[in-house]
Structures are given as structure tokens and as C-alpha cells.
Design a protein around this motif. Sequence first.
Motif, PDB file in Angstrom:
ATOM      1  N   GLU A   1       0.832  -1.207   0.000  1.00  0.00           N
ATOM      2  CA  GLU A   1       0.000   0.000   0.000  1.00  0.00           C
ATOM      3  C   GLU A   1       0.864   1.253   0.000  1.00  0.00           C
ATOM      4  O   GLU A   1       0.529   2.252  -0.652  1.00  0.00           O
ATOM      5  CB  GLU A   1      -0.948  -0.001   1.204  1.00  0.00           C
ATOM      6  CG  GLU A   1      -2.052  -1.041   1.098  1.00  0.00           C
ATOM      7  CD  GLU A   1      -2.852  -1.165   2.387  1.00  0.00           C
ATOM      8  OE1 GLU A   1      -2.315  -0.819   3.467  1.00  0.00           O
ATOM      9  OE2 GLU A   1      -4.006  -1.618   2.311  1.00  0.00           O
ATOM     10  N   LYS A   2       1.982   1.210   0.741  1.00  0.00           N
ATOM     11  CA  LYS A   2       2.904   2.347   0.755  1.00  0.00           C
ATOM     12  C   LYS A   2       3.496   2.579  -0.633  1.00  0.00           C
ATOM     13  O   LYS A   2       3.620   3.726  -1.080  1.00  0.00           O
ATOM     14  CB  LYS A   2       4.031   2.106   1.757  1.00  0.00           C
ATOM     15  CG  LYS A   2       3.611   2.224   3.212  1.00  0.00           C
ATOM     16  CD  LYS A   2       4.788   1.962   4.133  1.00  0.00           C
ATOM     17  CE  LYS A   2       4.360   2.025   5.595  1.00  0.00           C
ATOM     18  NZ  LYS A   2       5.477   1.676   6.496  1.00  0.00           N
TER      19      LYS A   2
ATOM     20  N   ALA B   1       2.991   5.887  -2.958  1.00  0.00           N
ATOM     21  CA  ALA B   1       4.158   6.616  -3.451  1.00  0.00           C
ATOM     22  C   ALA B   1       4.140   6.710  -4.976  1.00  0.00           C
ATOM     23  O   ALA B   1       4.487   7.757  -5.549  1.00  0.00           O
ATOM     24  CB  ALA B   1       5.440   5.937  -2.984  1.00  0.00           C
ATOM     25  N   THR B   2       3.724   5.635  -5.637  1.00  0.00           N
ATOM     26  CA  THR B   2       3.653   5.634  -7.100  1.00  0.00           C
ATOM     27  C   THR B   2       2.609   6.626  -7.593  1.00  0.00           C
ATOM     28  O   THR B   2       2.854   7.392  -8.528  1.00  0.00           O
ATOM     29  CB  THR B   2       3.327   4.219  -7.625  1.00  0.00           C
ATOM     30  OG1 THR B   2       4.352   3.316  -7.212  1.00  0.00           O
ATOM     31  CG2 THR B   2       3.241   4.207  -9.144  1.00  0.00           C
ATOM     32  N   ILE B   3       1.442   6.643  -6.966  1.00  0.00           N
ATOM     33  CA  ILE B   3       0.384   7.579  -7.352  1.00  0.00           C
ATOM     34  C   ILE B   3       0.845   9.017  -7.138  1.00  0.00           C
ATOM     35  O   ILE B   3       0.634   9.887  -7.992  1.00  0.00           O
ATOM     36  CB  ILE B   3      -0.912   7.287  -6.566  1.00  0.00           C
ATOM     37  CG1 ILE B   3      -1.521   5.966  -7.059  1.00  0.00           C
ATOM     38  CG2 ILE B   3      -1.911   8.428  -6.696  1.00  0.00           C
ATOM     39  CD1 ILE B   3      -2.709   5.488  -6.253  1.00  0.00           C
ATOM     40  N   ALA B   4       1.512   9.267  -6.019  1.00  0.00           N
ATOM     41  CA  ALA B   4       2.026  10.617  -5.734  1.00  0.00           C
ATOM     42  C   ALA B   4       3.050  11.034  -6.784  1.00  0.00           C
ATOM     43  O   ALA B   4       3.066  12.192  -7.229  1.00  0.00           O
ATOM     44  CB  ALA B   4       2.637  10.662  -4.342  1.00  0.00           C
ATOM     45  N   ARG B   5       3.916  10.096  -7.193  1.00  0.00           N
ATOM     46  CA  ARG B   5       4.929  10.396  -8.207  1.00  0.00           C
ATOM     47  C   ARG B   5       4.276  10.691  -9.558  1.00  0.00           C
ATOM     48  O   ARG B   5       4.660  11.638 -10.249  1.00  0.00           O
ATOM     49  CB  ARG B   5       5.908   9.222  -8.323  1.00  0.00           C
ATOM     50  CG  ARG B   5       7.133   9.527  -9.169  1.00  0.00           C
ATOM     51  CD  ARG B   5       8.197   8.466  -9.057  1.00  0.00           C
ATOM     52  NE  ARG B   5       7.786   7.214  -9.682  1.00  0.00           N
ATOM     53  CZ  ARG B   5       7.521   6.078  -9.015  1.00  0.00           C
ATOM     54  NH1 ARG B   5       7.627   6.025  -7.698  1.00  0.00           N
ATOM     55  NH2 ARG B   5       7.158   4.989  -9.663  1.00  0.00           N
TER      56      ARG B   5
END
Length: 199
Positions: free
Chosen positions: A5-6, A10-14
Motif C-alpha cells: 500500500e505504501k 508513493a507511485t500515485i504521488a509520483r
Amino acid sequence: MNQREKQKKATIARILAEAQNLFMTNGYASVTTRMIAEASNVQQPLLYHYFGTKEKLYLAVVMQVSDNMAAKIASAQTSSGNLVAKVNHLGHILTDDNDMNLQMVIHDIATLKASARGRVFKAWQNSLLAPLDHFFAGFQSELLEAYQPREVTLYFLNILAFYLRPSNISENGGFQQQLPLDRALQMFCTGVSRTDGKK
């Protein structure tokens, strides 16, 4: 939150960060999902999995930027000082390290479907116009009676539009270099007429 989930978060934020940079620099029509995927270091199918379409990703970027601006306006309301000091503070927190190119977004809206345009306008109403209306309404006694808070808000945004550009976009000797933000905000607060408005 587990490791998977982390990583997803992080991928979505990037993806959002890279999409925002590309959209605000080049405009919606010029940016492809391939460009965003490459900049985000993800495969294109993963981008579609998280966001569905380029338009939905663009809307996610606009919503995130709008929320950030609403938080900045709220913080300016709690700062100390009179109208001039608070307007100067507000102008700087909205434009320093800015993540929105207001002129680009206004241009891009015309290329979106009607339903997406409606969502952008609603986000702006809730996260930009209404908070600014509230900010200026707090100084109603200091504003000229002829002007309503919404008119002051729109005038303020017209002035800031020239300065609401990400820092990676050069001005090439344009308006921003000719008229510093502090000077523009001073003129906004004091006006340019020697008269007191009486005829």
C-alpha cells in the motif's frame, strides 16, 4: 499500512507530481500519457489502472493543486497584520513555489469535456474563489463600499494570473520581470488614482 500500500501511494504521488509538472508546463493537449508514464518511471498500463484516462488524471492534478491553494489561503487568514500586510503575504504564499499555471489551466479547460469543465469550475469555486471571498470579506470595513468581496477576489486573481506560473517556466523578460509582485500587490491595495473617489 503494509509495504504494498505504501508503494502504491508513493507511485500515485509520483505520477501526480510528474503529470502536474508536464501539464502546467506544456498544456493538456500537448502532454501524452506516454510522456507522463516515462517521466514517472512506470508502465503506461499502470497509469491507466490508477487513473483511467488522461482527462481523469488531469482532473486529479487540478483538484490536488486547488486543495493546496485553499490551504495556503486559509493560512494567510491567520497571519497578523492589516489588509495590506495580509494581501502581500497571501500574494506571496500563492505564487512562491507555485504549482499552478493559472493561464495554462484556463486555456486547457476549453479542451475538456463539459462534465470535466464543470468539475474544474466547482473545484475552483470551493478551493479558490470561496476562500478568497471569505478572506476579503474579513476586511469589508477597509474596502471601498462600491466593491463587493467577489469583485475584489476576481480583481486579485487577474493580477496574480501573471505570477501564477511554476518556477520552471521562464518569463523571457515578460510582465513579471517588469513589475515585481510586491509592486503589483501594493498597487492592488492602494489603487493608482490621486482622487479619493469623490466627484
